[in-house]
Scaffold this active site. Sequence first.
Site, mmCIF file in Angstrom:
data_model
loop_
_atom_site.group_PDB
_atom_site.id
_atom_site.type_symbol
_atom_site.label_atom_id
_atom_site.label_comp_id
_atom_site.label_asym_id
_atom_site.label_seq_id
_atom_site.Cartn_x
_atom_site.Cartn_y
_atom_site.Cartn_z
ATOM 1 N N GLY A 72 41.942 44.646 40.574
ATOM 2 C CA GLY A 72 41.721 43.874 39.345
ATOM 3 C C GLY A 72 42.244 44.627 38.128
ATOM 4 N N ASN A 152 31.073 41.163 33.014
ATOM 5 C CA ASN A 152 30.529 41.810 34.199
ATOM 6 C C ASN A 152 29.149 42.420 33.982
ATOM 7 O OD1 ASN A 152 32.679 43.261 32.665
ATOM 8 N ND2 ASN A 152 31.828 45.041 33.694
ATOM 9 N N GLY A 201 39.797 41.415 44.975
ATOM 10 C CA GLY A 201 39.223 41.115 46.289
ATOM 11 C C GLY A 201 37.792 41.588 46.487
ATOM 12 N N THR A 238 55.832 48.266 49.202
ATOM 13 C CA THR A 238 55.524 47.574 50.459
ATOM 14 C C THR A 238 54.104 47.035 50.383
ATOM 15 O OG1 THR A 238 57.049 48.978 51.661
ATOM 16 C CG2 THR A 238 55.349 47.863 52.959
ATOM 17 N N CYS A 326 26.126 57.206 32.523
ATOM 18 C CA CYS A 326 25.799 58.624 32.412
ATOM 19 C C CYS A 326 26.736 59.444 33.282
ATOM 20 C CB CYS A 326 24.353 58.900 32.787
ATOM 21 S SG CYS A 326 24.021 58.856 34.537
HETATM 22 C C1 LIG Z 1 35.515 45.046 38.593
HETATM 23 C C2 LIG Z 1 36.180 44.457 37.423
HETATM 24 C C3 LIG Z 1 37.524 44.764 37.116
HETATM 25 C C4 LIG Z 1 38.313 45.787 37.897
HETATM 26 O O1 LIG Z 1 38.621 45.394 39.195
HETATM 27 P P1 LIG Z 1 39.008 46.534 40.272
HETATM 28 O O2 LIG Z 1 39.539 45.762 41.438
HETATM 29 O O3 LIG Z 1 37.736 47.259 40.579
HETATM 30 O O4 LIG Z 1 40.036 47.393 39.639
HETATM 31 C C5 LIG Z 1 38.105 44.149 36.041
HETATM 32 N N1 LIG Z 1 37.425 43.261 35.299
HETATM 33 C C6 LIG Z 1 36.146 42.925 35.561
HETATM 34 C C7 LIG Z 1 35.463 41.924 34.711
HETATM 35 C C8 LIG Z 1 35.480 43.518 36.622
HETATM 36 O O5 LIG Z 1 34.216 43.205 36.869
#
Ligand SMILES: *Cc1c(COP(=O)(O)O)cnc(C)c1O
Length: 386
Positions: A72, A152, A201, A238, A326
């Site tokens: 992500g 999040n 994912g 790849t 922390c």
């Molecule tokens: C977890 C998260 C990400 C990062 O995704 P990763 O696959 O862990 O790098 C980005 N944005 C939000 C809102 C997330 O919760």
Amino acid sequence: MDRLIYLDHNATTPVDERVIKVMLPYFGIKYGNPSSIYKLANESDKAKEEAREKVAKLLHANSTEIVFTGCGTESDNYAVKGAAFANRKKGNQIITSAIEHHAVLNSCKWLEKQGFKVTYLGVDKYGLVNLDELREAITDKTILISIMHANNEVGTIEPLKEIAEISRQHGILFHTDAVQTVGKLPIDVNDLSVDLLSLSGHKFYGPKGIGALYIRKGTRIDSLLHGGHHESNRRAGTENIPGIVGLGKAAEIAAKEFAAEEIKVRKLRDRLENGLINKIDDVFINGHPDKRLPGTLNICIKYIEGEGMLLHLDHNGIAVSSGSACTSASLKASHVLISMGLSHEVAHGSLRFSLGRDNTEQEIDKVIEVLPTIVEKLREMSPIKK
Ligand SMILES: *Cc1c(COP(=O)(O)O)cnc(C)c1O
């Protein structure tokens, strides 16, 4: 020992058994490089394209609009930096919010060093961005708006359709970090009218180390990784075939099951919320009362620290998150809670519960039983009492 009560699904989810099963052959006998041209390789290529179709279907996109990435974070970097540089001749201003994930925030911070100007929109006490503030921030130099779909930490769901409409009116690209909503809420990229959408994912029962970026057909965006002709020249390297196959399966499962899951998870979350509010004094909820992810509950418990509660809960076999990081040397309160107007002191008393598809009523009731006792104990020792 009792089974762990896992309530940290916004951090990561367990990989679904069905996902693991379809991935395994691609670590073993199906090891072909999809760029090669014999049968073994064609099998990998076919699996990759089938997975792309499944991800596209979940978003109601065309499969040619899906690019696989490493996570992500990479999707966010790719969207923000790629759109910024591809549109630099048009302007140099980017608009985002103060409560984005650090994958977006720190990409923007880096772009500021490259000569881009970034406007960080504030949020109200629920974590919602203000649309008037957005309209006022737009100039003829604005090239990108990046606002997350749902936060999040507190779960607040942003008004994406309205933001997209404003972007359209001004001919500005719109990116959304949908890492927390893909697989949990219905997503239709045409209905939402976004140009770029990030997903990951491991946030919806797929494996770690695989993500994707939806890129609307015709969107100008530069690549981050340069090399071979993979992913239609958009992302060299790849391909992570086991990861891609796993992501595809997770998307297929989510498309079928998210609606029922949403109802189940919301019911459990509400049970937890009501249970804790009834049994603990001086608590309040962070995030929007109803425009919120179904499984997210972020609460502040006054006079004590999140870390203390987290460690005691862990001791009782319950995994949650707290609002302060922390892990960094300096104890820093959450940038999201501070942006929502909380004081540092109160923000340190926050706990995030994020529920998932396997949680049960019994697990929730155990938390409602255990946490009030922990809070009582910690409050007795707290220097900042009522
Ligand atoms: C977890 C998260 C990400 C990062 O995704 P990763 O696959 O862990 O790098 C980005 N944005 C939000 C809102 C997330 O919760």
